[in-house]
Design a protein around this motif. Sequence first.
Motif, PDB file in Angstrom:
ATOM      1  N   MET A   1      42.445  61.430  43.718  1.00 52.12           N
ATOM      2  CA  MET A   1      43.582  60.719  43.134  1.00 52.12           C
ATOM      3  C   MET A   1      43.179  60.187  41.772  1.00 52.12           C
ATOM      4  N   SER A   2      44.064  60.280  40.771  1.00 58.46           N
ATOM      5  CA  SER A   2      43.741  59.895  39.408  1.00 58.46           C
ATOM      6  C   SER A   2      43.534  58.385  39.306  1.00 58.46           C
ATOM      7  N   ALA A   3      42.775  57.988  38.297  1.00 56.65           N
ATOM      8  CA  ALA A   3      42.466  56.580  38.115  1.00 56.65           C
ATOM      9  C   ALA A   3      43.689  55.829  37.588  1.00 56.65           C
ATOM     10  N   LEU A   4      43.780  54.544  37.951  1.00 55.87           N
ATOM     11  CA  LEU A   4      44.860  53.699  37.460  1.00 55.87           C
ATOM     12  C   LEU A   4      44.577  53.309  36.019  1.00 55.87           C
ATOM     13  N   ASP A   5      45.536  53.545  35.154  1.00 54.82           N
ATOM     14  CA  ASP A   5      45.359  53.215  33.743  1.00 54.82           C
ATOM     15  C   ASP A   5      45.874  51.803  33.472  1.00 54.82           C
ATOM     16  N   TRP A   6      45.302  50.838  34.176  1.00 54.59           N
ATOM     17  CA  TRP A   6      45.705  49.436  34.018  1.00 54.59           C
ATOM     18  C   TRP A   6      44.536  48.647  33.446  1.00 54.59           C
ATOM     19  N   PRO A   7      44.807  47.792  32.467  1.00 51.55           N
ATOM     20  CA  PRO A   7      43.708  46.992  31.904  1.00 51.55           C
ATOM     21  C   PRO A   7      43.139  46.028  32.943  1.00 51.55           C
ATOM     22  N   GLY A   8      41.820  45.911  32.940  1.00 49.23           N
ATOM     23  CA  GLY A   8      41.170  44.969  33.849  1.00 49.23           C
ATOM     24  C   GLY A   8      40.944  45.483  35.252  1.00 49.23           C
ATOM     25  N   PHE A   9      41.100  46.797  35.458  1.00 47.51           N
ATOM     26  CA  PHE A   9      40.909  47.366  36.796  1.00 47.51           C
ATOM     27  C   PHE A   9      39.744  48.353  36.862  1.00 47.51           C
ATOM     28  N   GLY A  10      39.092  48.622  35.753  1.00 49.95           N
ATOM     29  CA  GLY A  10      37.912  49.475  35.773  1.00 49.95           C
ATOM     30  C   GLY A  10      38.180  50.919  36.122  1.00 49.95           C
ATOM     31  N   GLU A  11      39.417  51.385  35.894  1.00 49.67           N
ATOM     32  CA  GLU A  11      39.785  52.792  36.107  1.00 49.67           C
ATOM     33  C   GLU A  11      39.520  53.274  37.540  1.00 49.67           C
ATOM     34  N   ILE A  12      39.839  52.445  38.522  1.00 49.85           N
ATOM     35  CA  ILE A  12      39.714  52.880  39.910  1.00 49.85           C
ATOM     36  C   ILE A  12      41.007  53.572  40.337  1.00 49.85           C
TER      37      ILE A  12
ATOM     38  N   PRO B   1      27.134  48.324  38.284  1.00 50.30           N
ATOM     39  CA  PRO B   1      27.059  47.359  39.389  1.00 50.30           C
ATOM     40  C   PRO B   1      27.368  45.933  38.961  1.00 50.30           C
ATOM     41  N   LEU B   2      27.022  45.578  37.714  1.00 54.29           N
ATOM     42  CA  LEU B   2      27.240  44.212  37.245  1.00 54.29           C
ATOM     43  C   LEU B   2      28.724  43.849  37.246  1.00 54.29           C
ATOM     44  N   TYR B   3      29.591  44.821  36.965  1.00 61.13           N
ATOM     45  CA  TYR B   3      31.039  44.569  37.025  1.00 61.13           C
ATOM     46  C   TYR B   3      31.460  44.235  38.458  1.00 61.13           C
ATOM     47  N   ALA B   4      30.881  44.930  39.418  1.00 59.46           N
ATOM     48  CA  ALA B   4      31.198  44.662  40.821  1.00 59.46           C
ATOM     49  C   ALA B   4      30.742  43.261  41.215  1.00 59.46           C
ATOM     50  N   LEU B   5      29.535  42.875  40.820  1.00 62.47           N
ATOM     51  CA  LEU B   5      29.009  41.550  41.144  1.00 62.47           C
ATOM     52  C   LEU B   5      29.872  40.449  40.550  1.00 62.47           C
ATOM     53  N   ALA B   6      30.252  40.612  39.272  1.00 62.47           N
ATOM     54  CA  ALA B   6      31.042  39.591  38.590  1.00 62.47           C
ATOM     55  C   ALA B   6      32.446  39.499  39.162  1.00 62.47           C
ATOM     56  N   THR B   7      33.092  40.637  39.385  1.00 63.37           N
ATOM     57  CA  THR B   7      34.459  40.656  39.905  1.00 63.37           C
ATOM     58  C   THR B   7      34.501  40.105  41.321  1.00 63.37           C
TER      59      THR B   7
ATOM     60  N   THR C   1      28.873  27.184  44.044  1.00 68.80           N
ATOM     61  CA  THR C   1      27.879  28.201  43.685  1.00 68.80           C
ATOM     62  C   THR C   1      28.552  29.420  43.043  1.00 68.80           C
ATOM     63  N   ASN C   2      29.733  29.782  43.533  1.00 70.17           N
ATOM     64  CA  ASN C   2      30.452  30.901  42.922  1.00 70.17           C
ATOM     65  C   ASN C   2      30.875  30.583  41.491  1.00 70.17           C
ATOM     66  N   LEU C   3      31.317  29.344  41.265  1.00 75.09           N
ATOM     67  CA  LEU C   3      31.677  28.931  39.906  1.00 75.09           C
ATOM     68  C   LEU C   3      30.457  28.955  38.992  1.00 75.09           C
ATOM     69  N   GLY C   4      29.321  28.519  39.530  1.00 78.42           N
ATOM     70  CA  GLY C   4      28.095  28.540  38.738  1.00 78.42           C
ATOM     71  C   GLY C   4      27.721  29.947  38.307  1.00 78.42           C
ATOM     72  N   ALA C   5      27.842  30.900  39.219  1.00 83.65           N
ATOM     73  CA  ALA C   5      27.539  32.295  38.881  1.00 83.65           C
ATOM     74  C   ALA C   5      28.530  32.838  37.851  1.00 83.65           C
ATOM     75  N   LEU C   6      29.807  32.449  37.975  1.00 84.27           N
ATOM     76  CA  LEU C   6      30.816  32.919  37.021  1.00 84.27           C
ATOM     77  C   LEU C   6      30.535  32.427  35.604  1.00 84.27           C
ATOM     78  N   LEU C   7      29.927  31.254  35.490  1.00 86.73           N
ATOM     79  CA  LEU C   7      29.570  30.758  34.159  1.00 86.73           C
ATOM     80  C   LEU C   7      28.631  31.718  33.433  1.00 86.73           C
ATOM     81  N   TYR C   8      27.865  32.453  34.211  1.00 84.47           N
ATOM     82  CA  TYR C   8      26.965  33.452  33.627  1.00 84.47           C
ATOM     83  C   TYR C   8      27.701  34.751  33.313  1.00 84.47           C
ATOM     84  N   PHE C   9      28.576  35.180  34.218  1.00 88.52           N
ATOM     85  CA  PHE C   9      29.217  36.486  34.083  1.00 88.52           C
ATOM     86  C   PHE C   9      30.361  36.517  33.065  1.00 88.52           C
ATOM     87  N   ILE C  10      31.132  35.441  32.956  1.00 88.28           N
ATOM     88  CA  ILE C  10      32.300  35.466  32.071  1.00 88.28           C
ATOM     89  C   ILE C  10      31.916  35.656  30.602  1.00 88.28           C
TER      90      ILE C  10
END
Length: 266
Positions: free
Chosen positions: A1-12, A54-60, A199-208
């Motif tokens: 199935m073709s990837a979704l052409d939506w911004p912010g979805f990583g072409e899944i 993988p970093l996109y998966a961890l951050a998302t 802890t999740n907010l703390g990690a997001l401070l690094y990823f954002i």
Amino acid sequence: MSALDWPGFGEISLAGLLFLCLAAALAGAVDAVVGGGGLIQLPALLLIAPGGQPLYALATNKVAAVVGTASAVTTYARRTTIDWWSALPMALAAFSGAVGGAAFAGALAPGVLNGVVLVALVGVGLYTWRKPELGVAETPRFKRVAQIGVMALGGAVIGFYDGLAGPGTGAFLVFLLVGVVGFAFLRASATAKIVNVATNLGALLYFIPAGKVLWGLGLVLAVCNVAGAVFGARLAVRRGSAFVRRVFLTVVVALVVSLGWKAAVG
């Protein structure tokens, strides 16, 4: 199935998105009861690999997790008693620890850390299994000020670990509150959710700032995670500490198997 052409979805693909939504809902339910939702949601994201790294998966994953966990806190707060005066200092210490852990994420070889965590989880599981009365009722082990200090110190250490790696964070938080502080499993689970938000907010401070969060996908998964989290928290409150204890042991066993398999296959 073709990837979704939506911004912010990583072409899944659409099929990939539906799969991730189901995984997020299930993860939210498990996480709300006792922690361990990362065993479901993060591997699913890594399998689909949105954004190609993988970093996109961890951050998302953190976006969905922080929203879902916050909703579980809201449900617990409405249906059971939460001691905010001890939970908030623990959460603040855990937040600081998570930021520090994220900063040192590359300093320790993953194989070494996984081995330490695996041994610790086996010990936690065996200790809980051999003491069926543990966490069924409140058995405070410290006076008020000492209890807050122990919770804050433990929160900082586990928060650092969550920023550094993450697997088993919820289980370690619950065990600290039950096995060391003396909470019943239900109260421990509710308090652990507050700390997990931090802890999740703390990690997001690094990823954002690093630009690794796929916001479109993260927000969709957050909605699914919230639905599962509300269901899981209500189930935990309705069934009580004995039910939470059984789920806790199940999650610990799953973590041990997951980390053991990872260590075996390299």
